[in-house]
Design a protein around this motif. Structure first.
Motif, PDB file in Angstrom:
ATOM      1  N   SER A 171       0.895  -1.228  -0.047  1.00 33.14           N
ATOM      2  CA  SER A 171       0.130   0.102  -0.138  1.00 33.14           C
ATOM      3  C   SER A 171       1.054   1.274   0.100  1.00 33.14           C
ATOM      4  N   LYS A 203      -3.803   4.585   4.290  1.00 32.97           N
ATOM      5  CA  LYS A 203      -4.552   4.097   5.338  1.00 32.97           C
ATOM      6  C   LYS A 203      -5.117   2.870   4.868  1.00 32.97           C
ATOM      7  N   SER A 204      -5.993   2.901   4.069  1.00 35.01           N
ATOM      8  CA  SER A 204      -7.043   1.729   3.708  1.00 35.01           C
ATOM      9  C   SER A 204      -6.293   0.275   3.426  1.00 35.01           C
ATOM     10  N   PHE A 207      -5.083  -0.580   7.056  1.00 38.21           N
ATOM     11  CA  PHE A 207      -6.248  -1.451   7.838  1.00 38.21           C
ATOM     12  C   PHE A 207      -6.516  -2.829   7.181  1.00 38.21           C
ATOM     13  N   THR A 208      -6.376  -2.983   6.096  1.00 34.00           N
ATOM     14  CA  THR A 208      -6.566  -4.298   5.435  1.00 34.00           C
ATOM     15  C   THR A 208      -5.672  -5.099   5.992  1.00 34.00           C
ATOM     16  N   ILE A 285     -14.486  -0.462   7.370  1.00 29.62           N
ATOM     17  CA  ILE A 285     -13.182   0.466   7.658  1.00 29.62           C
ATOM     18  C   ILE A 285     -12.957   1.137   6.351  1.00 29.62           C
ATOM     19  N   SER A 286     -12.803   0.242   5.417  1.00 29.62           N
ATOM     20  CA  SER A 286     -12.393   0.424   4.001  1.00 29.62           C
ATOM     21  C   SER A 286     -13.521   0.391   3.053  1.00 29.62           C
ATOM     22  N   ARG A 287     -14.559   1.046   3.473  1.00 29.14           N
ATOM     23  CA  ARG A 287     -15.661   0.998   2.657  1.00 29.14           C
ATOM     24  C   ARG A 287     -15.297   2.100   1.392  1.00 29.14           C
ATOM     25  N   ARG A 289     -13.022   1.343  -0.938  1.00 32.66           N
ATOM     26  CA  ARG A 289     -11.931   1.388  -1.535  1.00 32.66           C
ATOM     27  C   ARG A 289     -12.017   0.690  -3.131  1.00 32.66           C
TER      28      ARG A 289
END
Lengths: 291, 287
Positions: A171, A203-204, A207-208, A285-287, A289
């Protein structure tokens, strides 16, 4: 991308064929989860029917032979081991990726990345074996007995580190170059750029990565089984031996029959519930993406 | 790569510098310790006879010949099933469905869940579905199929990322030239997406070889030479587990088996990264 139906000049029948073939393959891949859940429920149903779900949390102890099925000590074991290892592995993993991208000279970054990739592939049973012959005796000298929650956390940390490090690495690589150019043009020093620009932009993905490593920590069986001592109890210190949900299944599945076997499938269902909760959290969280 | 400003202007920059290098050093040291330990204890037991001879006295003596064969067979079954399904699904998700497509979203979500399913749950599922329901019993086939379910999400995720990393201009140019989607896929997108595919393959094979928990109740413990895919076969990882936990005095052979397993993984990794850097580059240039 250009979608399949946007090409209006030509309609190729091979394309349709390919598309249906791919849909078939994807359908197989997509139904596996449902198959797993269905079969777990089917196998767990007899005991759930007879004694109900509540008794798995209120029974006095885990003694399947006498009809006591309390899963909570194992649940705590799983949660403590998971929390400890994720807390340690996440910063190390992200700093590893930062090292590769912004601190290490080119050849060293390549070498380091190879090392992490290799470690991602090292079998859990090798980590467990190493933990058993090296780590456990060391902890045993410090604070007997040795096989303990601490040993489990440390081994898990090493095991899930490559997951978060590789995800963070990917990422960070996806952070647009013009963000960095902008930061450089503003004269931001290196760490300020990383903290203020790179990490928020990545960030996303990060988090993943955390979700992935958490799932791996919950699901790990063999290494935990080998270093944690497998005593059914709620741990009161880092040096207490514990048994996790996963190692309980691995230990007892070989000889479990009837209700006992069904109870193990119930703990499998509990594990699945945790994983689904994680997946929902990840989605939340990663909506956006993929949008 | 863009160079960030590297002057260490203030204490915070210094601290970060030390911290990042310290972390990298610490990780490297830990891993050298682990690998060094296995190399140091395992190397003295490795010989041609160890690799080919059958285990004796519950594995305390003898070698790992039949175990290597079983491992290879399990891995072969796993890849033969998971590669076509995995690549097909990844292509569909990345190239042939829009992000709003319901089928695509459902598949992706179910794969996200599958990726997190604990290996022991795969073991339970494999035991019930492949061994009991399909009647394959404790066999290499059951083990391989269980592993195939397990590596699919990793394979698909990385392959899909690989496809998404291919610039949109490739597809637009191909469409402008009137190439069919099939041709575009085979000659343009697939070669360009190979790095992602290889990463997926490496992670998948790594997870499959590494797997123990899912195999205990599917491919079984039998350490004889397998005669068919329906025979039970003991994978290398199970052998290590059994030697270190259930067989006292098995540590020496466990070390040697662990070394073999790690070397196998090194070879797989090396091949994949070599392919990614050399084989791929040539292909893209000629297209």
């Amino acid at each position: 991308m250009t979608s399949l139906h946007s090409n209006t000049l030509f309609r190729w029948s091979t394309d349709d064929l390919l598309c249906w073939l791919l849909r078939g393959l994807a359908a197989i891949a997509g139904t596996i989860v449902m198959l797993i859940v269905t079969f777990l429920i089917m196998e767990a149903l007899p005991v759930l029917h007879r004694i109900g779900l509540l008794r798995f949390f209120t029974d006095p102890s885990w003694h399947p032979a006498e009809g006591f099925y309390n899963l909570t000590p194992m649940l705590w074991g799983t949660l403590f081991a998971m929390a400890g290892s994720v807390l340690i592995a996440t910063p190390i993993g992200i700093l590893s990726a930062v090292f590769c991208h912004y601190y290490a000279p080119f050849f060293l970054a390549r070498l380091y990345r190879r090392l992490i990739e290799l470690l991602a592939g090292i079998p859990s049973v090798v980590y467990g074996f190493w933990g058993l012959v090296v780590l456990v005796p060391m902890i045993g000298e410090m604070h007997p007995p040795g096989p303990s929650l601490l040993a489990g956390i440390l081994i898990l940390t090493i095991m899930i580190l490559p997951t978060i490090a590789l995800m963070a690495d990917a990422s960070l690589a996806a952070v647009p170059q013009h963000y960095l150019r902008g930061a450089t043009a503003l004269g931001l020093p290196r760490w300020a750029t990383i903290k203020g620009v790179v990490l928020p932009a990545a960030k996303s993905g990060l988090f993943t990565g955390v979700i992935l490593e958490t799932g791996r920590a919950i699901g790990e069986t063999m290494a935990i089984l080998m270093v944690c001592g497998n005593v059914v109890q709620t741990p009161s210190s880092l040096f207490d031996p514990i048994r996790t949900l996963t190692s309980n299944i691995a230990l007892e599945m070989a000889y479990a029959l009837g209700d006992h076997r069904a109870a193990l499938f119930v703990s499998g269902l509990v594990l699945m519930t945790m994983i689904v909760a994680l997946a929902i959290a990840a989605e939340w969280i990663s909506r956006g993406r993929y949008d | 790569m863009i160079k960030t400003v590297s002057r260490l202007q203030n204490p915070r920059e210094w601290l970060a510098f030390i911290f990042v290098w310290g972390t990298a050093g610490f990780v490297t040291a830990t891993f050298c310790w682990l690998l060094g330990d296995i190399l140091w204890h395992g190397l003295s037991h490795i010989s041609w006879t160890f690799l080919t001879a059958p285990p004796e006295n519950a594995g305390r003596r003898g070698g790992i010949g039949p175990i290597l064969v079983s491992t290879a067979l399990i891995l072969g079954v796993c890849l033969a099933v998971s590669l076509p399904i995995g690549i097909g699904t990844a292509v569909l998700l990345a190239e042939f469905t829009s992000n709003q497509n319901l089928f695509g979203r459902m598949t992706r979500r179910s794969l996200d869940v599958l990726a997190g399913v604990p290996s022991i749950v795969f073991g339970l599922f494999g035991n019930v579905f492949f061994c009991k329901t399909l009647g394959l019993g404790f066999s290499i086939l059951s083990g391989g199929l269980t592993l195939a379910c397990m590596v699919l999400p990793i394979l698909i995720r990385s392959t899909e990322e690989g496809f998404r990393a291919v610039p949109a201009s490739y597809r637009l140019s191909a469409a402008a030239l009137g190439l069919s989607h099939t041709t575009t896929l085979v000659h343009l997108l697939l070669p360009a997406a190979i790095p992602g595919l290889l990463v997926g393959l490496v992670l998948g094979v790594g997870r499959a070889i590494a797997e123990t928990a899912a195999l205990i109740f599917t491919s079984g413990y039998v350490d004889r030479m397998p005669e068919s895919l329906l025979d039970s076969g003991r994978a290398l990882s199970i052998h290590i587990f059994d030697l270190s936990m259930n067989v006292s005095g098995g540590d020496a052979n466990a070390y040697a088996s662990a070394l073999v397993l790690v070397v196998l993984l090194l070879l797989i990794n090396g091949t994949a990264s070599w392919l990614a850097t050399y084989g791929l580059h040539r292909k893209i240039v000629t297209v």
